[in-house]
Scaffold this motif. Structure first.
Motif, PDB file in Angstrom:
ATOM      1  N   GLU A 248       0.694  -1.129   0.097  1.00  0.00           N
ATOM      2  CA  GLU A 248       0.165  -0.067   0.130  1.00  0.00           C
ATOM      3  C   GLU A 248       0.817   1.138  -0.024  1.00  0.00           C
ATOM      4  O   GLU A 248       2.083   1.343   0.757  1.00  0.00           O
ATOM      5  N   PRO A 249       0.588   2.193  -0.856  1.00  0.00           N
ATOM      6  CA  PRO A 249       1.417   3.309  -1.010  1.00  0.00           C
ATOM      7  C   PRO A 249       1.044   4.520   0.335  1.00  0.00           C
ATOM      8  O   PRO A 249       0.272   4.287   0.847  1.00  0.00           O
ATOM      9  N   PHE A 250       2.444   5.140   0.695  1.00  0.00           N
ATOM     10  CA  PHE A 250       2.337   5.851   1.901  1.00  0.00           C
ATOM     11  C   PHE A 250       2.947   7.102   1.240  1.00  0.00           C
ATOM     12  O   PHE A 250       4.056   7.146   0.888  1.00  0.00           O
ATOM     13  N   SER A 251       2.204   8.391   1.665  1.00  0.00           N
ATOM     14  CA  SER A 251       2.887   9.827   1.143  1.00  0.00           C
ATOM     15  C   SER A 251       2.590  10.634   2.327  1.00  0.00           C
ATOM     16  O   SER A 251       1.744  10.438   3.030  1.00  0.00           O
ATOM     17  N   GLY A 252       3.488  11.680   2.095  1.00  0.00           N
ATOM     18  CA  GLY A 252       3.358  12.822   3.176  1.00  0.00           C
ATOM     19  C   GLY A 252       3.708  12.189   4.639  1.00  0.00           C
ATOM     20  O   GLY A 252       4.562  11.338   4.875  1.00  0.00           O
ATOM     21  N   TRP A 253       2.724  12.569   5.721  1.00  0.00           N
ATOM     22  CA  TRP A 253       2.689  11.974   6.951  1.00  0.00           C
ATOM     23  C   TRP A 253       1.409  11.672   7.378  1.00  0.00           C
ATOM     24  O   TRP A 253       0.847  12.109   8.382  1.00  0.00           O
ATOM     25  N   ASP A 254       0.868  10.784   6.506  1.00  0.00           N
ATOM     26  CA  ASP A 254      -0.780  10.708   6.530  1.00  0.00           C
ATOM     27  C   ASP A 254      -0.946   9.261   6.947  1.00  0.00           C
ATOM     28  O   ASP A 254      -0.561   8.551   5.980  1.00  0.00           O
ATOM     29  N   PHE A 255      -1.421   8.820   8.115  1.00  0.00           N
ATOM     30  CA  PHE A 255      -1.693   7.529   8.555  1.00  0.00           C
ATOM     31  C   PHE A 255      -3.200   7.240   8.728  1.00  0.00           C
ATOM     32  O   PHE A 255      -3.630   6.164   9.228  1.00  0.00           O
ATOM     33  N   SER A 256      -3.831   8.042   7.714  1.00  0.00           N
ATOM     34  CA  SER A 256      -5.364   7.866   7.800  1.00  0.00           C
ATOM     35  C   SER A 256      -5.666   6.474   7.120  1.00  0.00           C
ATOM     36  O   SER A 256      -6.966   5.919   7.458  1.00  0.00           O
ATOM     37  N   PHE A 257      -5.038   5.876   6.320  1.00  0.00           N
ATOM     38  CA  PHE A 257      -5.381   4.410   5.767  1.00  0.00           C
ATOM     39  C   PHE A 257      -5.476   3.635   6.805  1.00  0.00           C
ATOM     40  O   PHE A 257      -6.558   2.576   6.806  1.00  0.00           O
ATOM     41  N   ILE A 258      -4.751   3.567   7.996  1.00  0.00           N
ATOM     42  CA  ILE A 258      -5.131   2.663   8.977  1.00  0.00           C
ATOM     43  C   ILE A 258      -5.917   3.373  10.360  1.00  0.00           C
ATOM     44  O   ILE A 258      -6.296   2.846  11.297  1.00  0.00           O
ATOM     45  N   GLY A 259      -5.336   4.816  10.426  1.00  0.00           N
ATOM     46  CA  GLY A 259      -6.022   5.550  11.691  1.00  0.00           C
ATOM     47  C   GLY A 259      -7.465   5.977  11.589  1.00  0.00           C
ATOM     48  O   GLY A 259      -8.344   5.610  12.406  1.00  0.00           O
ATOM     49  N   SER A 260      -7.993   6.675  10.413  1.00  0.00           N
ATOM     50  CA  SER A 260      -9.289   6.941  10.190  1.00  0.00           C
ATOM     51  C   SER A 260     -10.096   5.718   9.960  1.00  0.00           C
ATOM     52  O   SER A 260     -11.285   5.821  10.199  1.00  0.00           O
ATOM     53  N   THR A 261      -9.542   4.626   9.690  1.00  0.00           N
ATOM     54  CA  THR A 261     -10.515   3.322   9.481  1.00  0.00           C
ATOM     55  C   THR A 261     -10.554   2.535  10.954  1.00  0.00           C
ATOM     56  O   THR A 261     -11.341   1.626  10.737  1.00  0.00           O
ATOM     57  N   GLY A 262      -9.825   3.164  11.912  1.00  0.00           N
ATOM     58  CA  GLY A 262      -9.776   2.454  13.090  1.00  0.00           C
ATOM     59  C   GLY A 262      -9.058   1.334  13.404  1.00  0.00           C
ATOM     60  O   GLY A 262      -9.351   0.780  14.293  1.00  0.00           O
ATOM     61  N   ARG A 263      -8.352   0.918  12.524  1.00  0.00           N
ATOM     62  CA  ARG A 263      -7.484  -0.497  12.491  1.00  0.00           C
ATOM     63  C   ARG A 263      -6.427  -0.168  13.529  1.00  0.00           C
ATOM     64  O   ARG A 263      -5.834  -1.279  13.982  1.00  0.00           O
ATOM     65  N   VAL A 264      -6.021   0.997  13.775  1.00  0.00           N
ATOM     66  CA  VAL A 264      -4.939   1.426  14.648  1.00  0.00           C
ATOM     67  C   VAL A 264      -5.465   2.468  15.662  1.00  0.00           C
ATOM     68  O   VAL A 264      -6.166   3.357  14.942  1.00  0.00           O
ATOM     69  N   GLN A 265      -5.466   2.495  17.130  1.00  0.00           N
ATOM     70  CA  GLN A 265      -5.965   3.424  17.680  1.00  0.00           C
ATOM     71  C   GLN A 265      -4.975   3.690  18.950  1.00  0.00           C
ATOM     72  O   GLN A 265      -4.519   2.904  19.488  1.00  0.00           O
ATOM     73  N   ASN A 266      -4.923   5.016  19.473  1.00  0.00           N
ATOM     74  CA  ASN A 266      -3.809   5.536  20.456  1.00  0.00           C
ATOM     75  C   ASN A 266      -4.793   5.982  21.486  1.00  0.00           C
ATOM     76  O   ASN A 266      -5.832   6.843  21.378  1.00  0.00           O
ATOM     77  N   SER A 267      -4.486   5.659  22.900  1.00  0.00           N
ATOM     78  CA  SER A 267      -4.947   6.368  23.845  1.00  0.00           C
ATOM     79  C   SER A 267      -4.594   7.845  23.934  1.00  0.00           C
ATOM     80  O   SER A 267      -3.825   8.263  23.280  1.00  0.00           O
ATOM     81  N   LEU A 268      -5.219   8.562  24.887  1.00  0.00           N
ATOM     82  CA  LEU A 268      -4.997  10.038  24.771  1.00  0.00           C
ATOM     83  C   LEU A 268      -3.860  10.609  25.492  1.00  0.00           C
ATOM     84  O   LEU A 268      -3.386   9.827  26.446  1.00  0.00           O
ATOM     85  N   LEU A 269      -3.151  11.455  25.150  1.00  0.00           N
ATOM     86  CA  LEU A 269      -2.163  12.153  25.969  1.00  0.00           C
ATOM     87  C   LEU A 269      -2.594  13.214  26.849  1.00  0.00           C
ATOM     88  O   LEU A 269      -3.744  13.704  26.593  1.00  0.00           O
ATOM     89  N   PRO A 270      -1.900  13.515  27.800  1.00  0.00           N
ATOM     90  CA  PRO A 270      -2.589  14.462  28.731  1.00  0.00           C
ATOM     91  C   PRO A 270      -2.127  15.902  28.455  1.00  0.00           C
ATOM     92  O   PRO A 270      -2.377  16.699  29.266  1.00  0.00           O
ATOM     93  N   TRP A 271      -1.880  16.233  27.094  1.00  0.00           N
ATOM     94  CA  TRP A 271      -1.651  17.615  26.365  1.00  0.00           C
ATOM     95  C   TRP A 271      -2.168  17.520  25.014  1.00  0.00           C
ATOM     96  O   TRP A 271      -2.192  16.302  24.305  1.00  0.00           O
ATOM     97  N   SER A 272      -2.342  18.624  24.348  1.00  0.00           N
ATOM     98  CA  SER A 272      -2.706  18.788  22.996  1.00  0.00           C
ATOM     99  C   SER A 272      -1.746  19.831  22.410  1.00  0.00           C
ATOM    100  O   SER A 272      -1.682  20.886  22.708  1.00  0.00           O
ATOM    101  N   TYR A 273      -0.881  19.024  21.459  1.00  0.00           N
ATOM    102  CA  TYR A 273       0.219  19.871  21.027  1.00  0.00           C
ATOM    103  C   TYR A 273      -0.411  21.272  20.093  1.00  0.00           C
ATOM    104  O   TYR A 273       0.041  22.100  20.480  1.00  0.00           O
ATOM    105  N   CYS A 274      -1.292  20.803  19.329  1.00  0.00           N
ATOM    106  CA  CYS A 274      -2.017  21.919  18.688  1.00  0.00           C
ATOM    107  C   CYS A 274      -2.560  22.842  19.290  1.00  0.00           C
ATOM    108  O   CYS A 274      -2.703  24.093  19.080  1.00  0.00           O
ATOM    109  N   SER A 275      -3.242  22.618  20.507  1.00  0.00           N
ATOM    110  CA  SER A 275      -3.899  23.480  21.366  1.00  0.00           C
ATOM    111  C   SER A 275      -3.154  24.316  22.061  1.00  0.00           C
ATOM    112  O   SER A 275      -3.264  25.685  22.550  1.00  0.00           O
TER     113      SER A 275
END
Length: 253
Positions: free
Chosen positions: A16-43
């Motif tokens: 499967e092709p991978f480009s940029g830094w986009d893990f949506s192929f497995i992330g948006s589909t829920g095939r891999v999931q991460n527990s929450l961090l105690p901070w938000s980088y973007c916030s």
């Protein structure tokens, strides 16, 4: 579907092709999931952007994250060192007014002394001396880093070598290096969230996208170990590994 047939289907995720830094192929589909961090980088980034006139995003990947953090400061730059990502980042960011710069060496960035009010960095390597050089007096450096203990269970499960040179990369050592290079540390945090894989194909896709986790990884080289992982997931529904993340905010003394 039989266990071996399903396993053979998942092995094809290597292609499967991978480009940029986009893990949506497995992330948006829920095939891999991460527990929450105690901070938000973007916030944390967004309020700093409001008071900055010049900003640098280090290691922007394909620009996927930065493009969502608008409005940008008046002069915004991004760097990317991975050749396939540079054109993707330019196509994503330059129409938005961001100048994308390629670079080869953390110790020699293509910027003037004291150029930036704000430097942000998510999961990108950096030189403390070079950050100090290009950051203005009173400027801010914010980074979220992947620590040296990240996902080591993957290596253990697959009986793969562990990259020893990264093991001491943690909050304590990163903060010390910044202090040694003229920074005051304003904020720190460190966490070990869980990353859960629900099928072996998602694990294969992930390892192909981050080749530094297992440098010699290929389906053919690790087929037997991958089949064992497949059987573990069929039995338990998933496998869990621990991530390693830390956050630093610093300013020149």
């Amino acid at each position: 579907m039989k266990t071996t047939e399903l396993f053979d289907m998942f092995l094809k995720q290597e292609d499967e092709p991978f480009s940029g830094w986009d893990f949506s192929f497995i992330g948006s589909t829920g095939r891999v999931q991460n527990s929450l961090l105690p901070w938000s980088y973007c916030s944390k980034v967004l309020p700093m952007m409001k008071s900055a006139e010049t900003m640098l995003d280090m290691g922007t990947g394909g620009g996927e994250l930065l493009s969502k953090l608008r409005p940008f400061p008046a002069k915004t730059y991004a760097t990317e060192g991975y050749e396939p990502n540079i054109k993707i980042a330019q196509q994503t960011l330059e129409p938005l007014g961001v100048k994308v710069k390629s670079f080869k060496d953390d110790d020699s960035l293509p910027f003037s002394n004291h150029q930036f009010d704000l430097i942000i960095n998510k999961h990108e390597s950096y030189s403390e001396k070079e950050i100090f050089r290009i950051l203005k007096s009173g400027g801010m450096f914010l980074t979220q880093q992947v620590g040296g203990f990240d996902c080591l269970e993957i290596n253990e499960i697959l009986q793969a070598p562990i990259q020893q040179e990264y093991l001491d990369w943690n909050l304590e050592n990163a903060a010390r290096k910044l202090k040694d290079n003229g920074f005051n540390i304003l904020e720190t945090d460190e966490a070990f969230p869980t990353q859960r894989f629900f099928d072996v194909g998602a694990l294969i896709y992930y390892l192909k996208a981050i080749p530094w986790q297992i440098e010699d990884f290929s389906v053919s080289a690790y087929r037997d170990q991958l089949f064992q992982v497949h059987q573990m997931i069929e039995k338990n529904g998933f496998i869990d590994v621990k991530q390693h993340r830390f956050l630093l905010v610093a300013t020149p003394q």
